[in-house]
Design an enzyme around this catalytic site. Structure first.
Site, mmCIF file in Angstrom:
data_model
loop_
_atom_site.group_PDB
_atom_site.id
_atom_site.type_symbol
_atom_site.label_atom_id
_atom_site.label_comp_id
_atom_site.label_asym_id
_atom_site.label_seq_id
_atom_site.Cartn_x
_atom_site.Cartn_y
_atom_site.Cartn_z
ATOM 1 N N ASN A 278 0.839 -1.206 0.000
ATOM 2 C CA ASN A 278 0.000 0.000 0.000
ATOM 3 C C ASN A 278 0.864 1.241 0.000
ATOM 4 O OD1 ASN A 278 -0.173 -1.227 2.811
ATOM 5 N ND2 ASN A 278 -1.221 0.651 3.286
ATOM 6 N N ASP A 279 0.600 2.216 0.825
ATOM 7 C CA ASP A 279 1.145 3.574 0.662
ATOM 8 C C ASP A 279 2.626 3.673 0.275
ATOM 9 O OD1 ASP A 279 -1.178 3.527 2.095
ATOM 10 O OD2 ASP A 279 -0.444 4.709 3.756
ATOM 11 N N GLN B 36 4.505 0.593 2.139
ATOM 12 C CA GLN B 36 3.844 -0.315 3.084
ATOM 13 C C GLN B 36 3.778 -1.692 2.446
ATOM 14 O OE1 GLN B 36 1.859 0.578 6.409
ATOM 15 N NE2 GLN B 36 3.919 1.361 6.116
ATOM 16 N N TYR C 218 3.890 1.574 10.314
ATOM 17 C CA TYR C 218 2.950 2.271 9.439
ATOM 18 C C TYR C 218 3.649 3.390 8.652
ATOM 19 C CZ TYR C 218 -1.385 -0.002 11.012
ATOM 20 O OH TYR C 218 -2.409 -0.899 11.237
ATOM 21 N N SER C 219 2.846 4.096 7.876
ATOM 22 C CA SER C 219 3.400 5.052 6.901
ATOM 23 C C SER C 219 4.176 6.207 7.517
ATOM 24 C CB SER C 219 2.268 5.625 6.054
ATOM 25 O OG SER C 219 1.820 4.635 5.183
ATOM 26 N N ARG D 165 -1.113 9.232 13.062
ATOM 27 C CA ARG D 165 -0.115 8.498 12.257
ATOM 28 C C ARG D 165 0.335 9.257 11.002
ATOM 29 N NH1 ARG D 165 -4.758 5.265 12.252
ATOM 30 N NH2 ARG D 165 -6.032 5.437 10.386
ATOM 31 N N ASP D 166 1.315 8.664 10.353
ATOM 32 C CA ASP D 166 1.828 9.074 9.043
ATOM 33 C C ASP D 166 2.606 10.401 9.082
ATOM 34 O OD1 ASP D 166 0.292 6.851 8.421
ATOM 35 O OD2 ASP D 166 -1.396 8.027 7.670
ATOM 36 N N GLU E 84 -5.634 10.882 7.213
ATOM 37 C CA GLU E 84 -4.423 10.072 7.039
ATOM 38 C C GLU E 84 -3.449 10.789 6.103
ATOM 39 O OE1 GLU E 84 -6.253 6.303 5.609
ATOM 40 O OE2 GLU E 84 -5.714 5.492 7.565
#
Ligand code: FRU
Length: 441
Positions: free
Chosen positions: A13-14, A30, A73-74, A131-132, A184
């Protein structure tokens, strides 16, 4: 797919930590390398010197310590004093409760990543949907934005500052308008020192904590100015979609050694069932990234164009000038370049036996993109108001299409699935002096 970044197995993903570092492009992402679902997340890595030929470097940052044990995570990266600093969210779940930590990792060589001790804990005014992290250099210090949710369950973007990249201070909410339940993957960058662009992915979803695949989320941007003194983002206008297609999410930007602002997105916004039935699963993998795009401003409007390097992929060219026609593609990998002098008349394009259709309706000023959905086996359409149609660049890579309209005024990105032998193209509405170029890749 041949010229897009996709995993050799598992689920991607990202895009994360995009950077030009010591002579190479680093595109982290990700990755669940074990399975084609979202139950495990680490950072995988691809590197390249030209953004055309990529080397899959495999795993880069693993969920191997207490503070990130349920997912790396991102996040983003920057270079400082010859070192790469990477910022990501450590995701922890304990007795069904989520905790998020913004973590830091450093690397001197782009291959060994050392996790630093210092972490950022979530400030009291936010929930653990925090997050991120995205970091950039300001006038006097470093800034970081983090996607957040207030205790009132409203989306927000949190701003942090630092003098040394290791110790961070929470400042305030940078921006919190139109961000639904949660935001996000925020990103903030300046174009020509003139306008600042704030990227965000407002997330509308029910209160199911471990579902990160809510499809009502979307990637958007807002132009304005970041005031380093008041630490607020002052918007000009309102949120706009960054991409009008079916599959685009979690974009991230970076500035390369040529001074370009390059943006890459995750080319998926599939629902759970679309993901579950996605035809690439038979090859053991899911999803890919978009082509890198250069973001500029034209007459105050954001413009996105594929990096010029993709021209290197062109092998053979054919030119069509009659008002309508039909031809056979060599394969599902190609570029079509449309240019028209009469920009207000209708135009129609049917790709690969109508697997994808693009229509411009001049009277209504509407551009529509239709594909056949692989779950419902029915056509579905996305539309955008477009004042005229003078130009289009279309990139197909077997099962993806990215359509750049009017020199990047808007983009449609989507996946589509059809039989390999479906290679016919039909078009109509090429008026005098118009031309359609076909480049086989
Ligand atoms: C966006 C996202 C991020 C998160 C990551 C987890 O697609 O949900 O907010 O960090 O994916 O894989």
């Amino acid at each position: 797919m041949t010229y897009h970044i996709e995993p050799d197995r598992g689920l991607m993903n990202d895009p994360n930590g995009l950077i030009w570092f010591k002579g190479k492009y680093y595109f982290f992402h990700q990755w669940n390398r074990f399975d084609m679902n979202h139950h495990y997340k680490e950072w995988g890595l691809f590197t390249s010197t030209n953004m055309i030929d990529w080397t899959n470097q495999g795993s880069a940052i693993l969920p191997d310590r207490k503070l990130d044990r349920n997912g790396v995570y991102s996040g983003s990266s920057i270079e400082h004093n010859g070192e790469m600093y990477l910022f990501y969210t450590g995701n922890v779940k304990k007795n069904g409760e989520r905790k998020s930590y913004q973590c830091i990792s450093t690397s001197k060589n782009g291959r060994t990543f050392i996790k630093e001790e210092s972490v950022i804990e979530t400030p009291a005014e936010f929930t653990e949907h925090h997050r991120d992290p995205k970091v950039w250099r300001g006038e006097n210090n470093w800034w970081m934005v983090v996607g957040a949710q207030t205790k009132e369950r409203k989306g927000a973007i949190a701003l942090y500052s630092s003098c040394d990249l290791l110790h961070w201070k929470y400042e305030n909410i940078l921006y919190d308008q139109q961000l639904d339940n949660m935001c996000e993957c925020p990103d903030l960058f300046s174009i020509n020192g003139e306008t600042d662009i704030l990227l965000c992915c407002p997330q509308v979803r029910p209160e199911i904590d471990d579902d990160l695949t809510g499809v009502s989320s979307y990637a958007a941007f807002i132009s304005g100015k970041f005031d380093e003194k008041t630490k607020k983002f002052l918007p000009k206008g309102s949120l706009e979609l960054l991409d009008y297609g079916f599959d685009f999410y979690a974009p991230q930007s970076f500035s390369d050694h040529k001074g370009r602002r390059i943006l890459v997105g995750w080319m998926s916004r599939m629902s759970e069932i679309e993901e579950y039935l996605c035809p690439t699963k038979q090859y053991g993998y899911l999803h890919c990234l978009t082509l890198p795009r250069v973001v500029t401003l034209k007459n105050g409007k954001i413009q996105q164009l594929p990096i010029e390097e993709v021209k290197q992929l062109r092998k053979r060219k054919q030119k069509f000038t009659s008002s309508q026609g039909r031809f056979e593609l060599e394969s599902g990998r190609f570029e079509l370049e449309l240019s028209r002098k009469d920009c207000s008349s209708d135009f129609h394009l049917f790709l690969r036996d109508c697997s994808v259709e693009i229509h411009y309706y001049g009277k209504k000023n509407v551009l529509s993109v239709t594909r056949v959905n692989w779950v419902a086996n029915k056509k579905e359409t996305k539309v955008k108001q477009v004042q005229s149609l003078s130009q289009m660049s279309i990139f197909s890579d077997n099962s993806s299409i990215e359509i750049f309209v009017n020199d990047g005024e808007c983009v449609f990105s989507l996946r589509y699935f059809t039989e390999e032998e479906n290679l016919s193209v039909k078009y109509a509405g090429l008026q005098q002096e118009g031309e359609l170029l076909y480049f086989a890749f």
